[in-house]
Design a protein around this motif. Structure first.
Motif, PDB file in Angstrom:
ATOM      1  N   ARG A  52       0.854  -1.323   0.080  1.00  0.00           N
ATOM      2  CA  ARG A  52      -0.005  -0.186  -0.050  1.00  0.00           C
ATOM      3  C   ARG A  52       0.975   1.002  -0.221  1.00  0.00           C
ATOM      4  O   ARG A  52       0.578   2.178  -0.428  1.00  0.00           O
ATOM      5  CB  ARG A  52      -0.982   0.000   1.220  1.00  0.00           C
ATOM      6  N   ASP A  53       2.127   1.098   0.517  1.00  0.00           N
ATOM      7  CA  ASP A  53       2.997   2.486   0.564  1.00  0.00           C
ATOM      8  C   ASP A  53       3.456   2.536  -0.502  1.00  0.00           C
ATOM      9  O   ASP A  53       4.621   1.923  -1.040  1.00  0.00           O
ATOM     10  CB  ASP A  53       3.825   2.229   1.683  1.00  0.00           C
ATOM     11  N   SER A  54       3.123   3.741  -1.418  1.00  0.00           N
ATOM     12  CA  SER A  54       3.666   4.083  -2.632  1.00  0.00           C
ATOM     13  C   SER A  54       5.210   4.445  -2.647  1.00  0.00           C
ATOM     14  O   SER A  54       5.881   4.082  -3.681  1.00  0.00           O
ATOM     15  CB  SER A  54       2.976   5.193  -3.329  1.00  0.00           C
ATOM     16  N   ASP A  55       5.847   4.931  -1.520  1.00  0.00           N
ATOM     17  CA  ASP A  55       7.133   5.512  -1.200  1.00  0.00           C
ATOM     18  C   ASP A  55       8.050   4.124  -1.433  1.00  0.00           C
ATOM     19  O   ASP A  55       9.310   4.145  -1.477  1.00  0.00           O
ATOM     20  CB  ASP A  55       7.381   6.204  -0.068  1.00  0.00           C
ATOM     21  N   ARG A  56       7.418   2.883  -0.916  1.00  0.00           N
ATOM     22  CA  ARG A  56       8.194   2.066  -0.796  1.00  0.00           C
ATOM     23  C   ARG A  56       8.369   0.880  -1.860  1.00  0.00           C
ATOM     24  O   ARG A  56       8.630  -0.379  -1.888  1.00  0.00           O
ATOM     25  CB  ARG A  56       7.864   0.997   0.375  1.00  0.00           C
ATOM     26  N   VAL A  57       7.511   1.367  -3.075  1.00  0.00           N
ATOM     27  CA  VAL A  57       7.389   0.279  -4.188  1.00  0.00           C
ATOM     28  C   VAL A  57       8.771  -0.177  -4.973  1.00  0.00           C
ATOM     29  O   VAL A  57       8.896  -1.382  -5.274  1.00  0.00           O
ATOM     30  CB  VAL A  57       6.510   0.845  -5.564  1.00  0.00           C
ATOM     31  N   THR A  58       9.689   0.821  -4.621  1.00  0.00           N
ATOM     32  CA  THR A  58      11.202   0.088  -5.120  1.00  0.00           C
ATOM     33  C   THR A  58      11.834  -0.889  -4.174  1.00  0.00           C
ATOM     34  O   THR A  58      12.910  -1.751  -4.583  1.00  0.00           O
ATOM     35  CB  THR A  58      12.062   1.022  -5.624  1.00  0.00           C
ATOM     36  N   ASP A  59      11.210  -1.148  -2.949  1.00  0.00           N
ATOM     37  CA  ASP A  59      11.559  -1.947  -1.955  1.00  0.00           C
ATOM     38  C   ASP A  59      11.312  -3.489  -2.578  1.00  0.00           C
ATOM     39  O   ASP A  59      12.140  -4.464  -2.173  1.00  0.00           O
ATOM     40  CB  ASP A  59      11.033  -1.880  -0.606  1.00  0.00           C
ATOM     41  N   TYR A  60      10.211  -3.517  -3.171  1.00  0.00           N
ATOM     42  CA  TYR A  60      10.012  -5.035  -3.716  1.00  0.00           C
ATOM     43  C   TYR A  60       9.831  -5.083  -5.153  1.00  0.00           C
ATOM     44  O   TYR A  60       9.548  -6.218  -5.762  1.00  0.00           O
ATOM     45  CB  TYR A  60       8.543  -5.456  -2.985  1.00  0.00           C
TER      46      TYR A  60
END
Length: 126
Positions: free
Chosen positions: A93-101
């Protein structure tokens, strides 16, 4: 839902996935377990789910539906995520963390945010 659960032969395994699944099939045929993560051996059936540590299985195929983006391949993957379901939902849900996965993502911007007032007993807001 059909696309997500499709187990047909249209999916092509990448080489690493193919190698693991062929090895697993040979072990199963011999009646041998897979090597575990230190908790003992794992007895596996012929299914195509990740079972050990950092196994990630990846397949690709062509999109079966016409429309925008249908010229691009679709990818399906399976793996184990060492986190609670709530943690995984929060991550996605957290768009700021999309590059984490998703290491190939350039980012993501929310167009709308749906919220639920779980504690307040209310419905959904847009």
């Amino acid at each position: 839902l059909h696309e997500a659960t499709d187990e047909s032969s249209r999916w092509i395994a990448i080489s690493a996935t193919d190698r693991i699944l062929k090895k697993r099939a040979k072990l199963l045929k011999k009646g041998l377990p897979l090597d575990g993560d230190g908790d003992g051996p794992i007895i596996m059936g012929p299914w195509t789910n990740a079972a050990i540590g950092k196994e990630v299985f990846v397949w690709y195929s062509k999109c079966t539906r016409p429309g925008h983006g249908s010229e691009y391949p679709v990818v399906r993957s399976r793996g184990l995520i060492p986190a609670s379901a709530a943690d995984v939902v929060e991550l996605i849900r957290d768009s700021d963390r999309v590059t984490d996965y998703n290491k190939m993502a350039l980012g993501r911007e929310d167009q709308a945010m749906l919220t639920s007032q779980v504690e307040g007993g209310g419905g959904s807001d847009l």
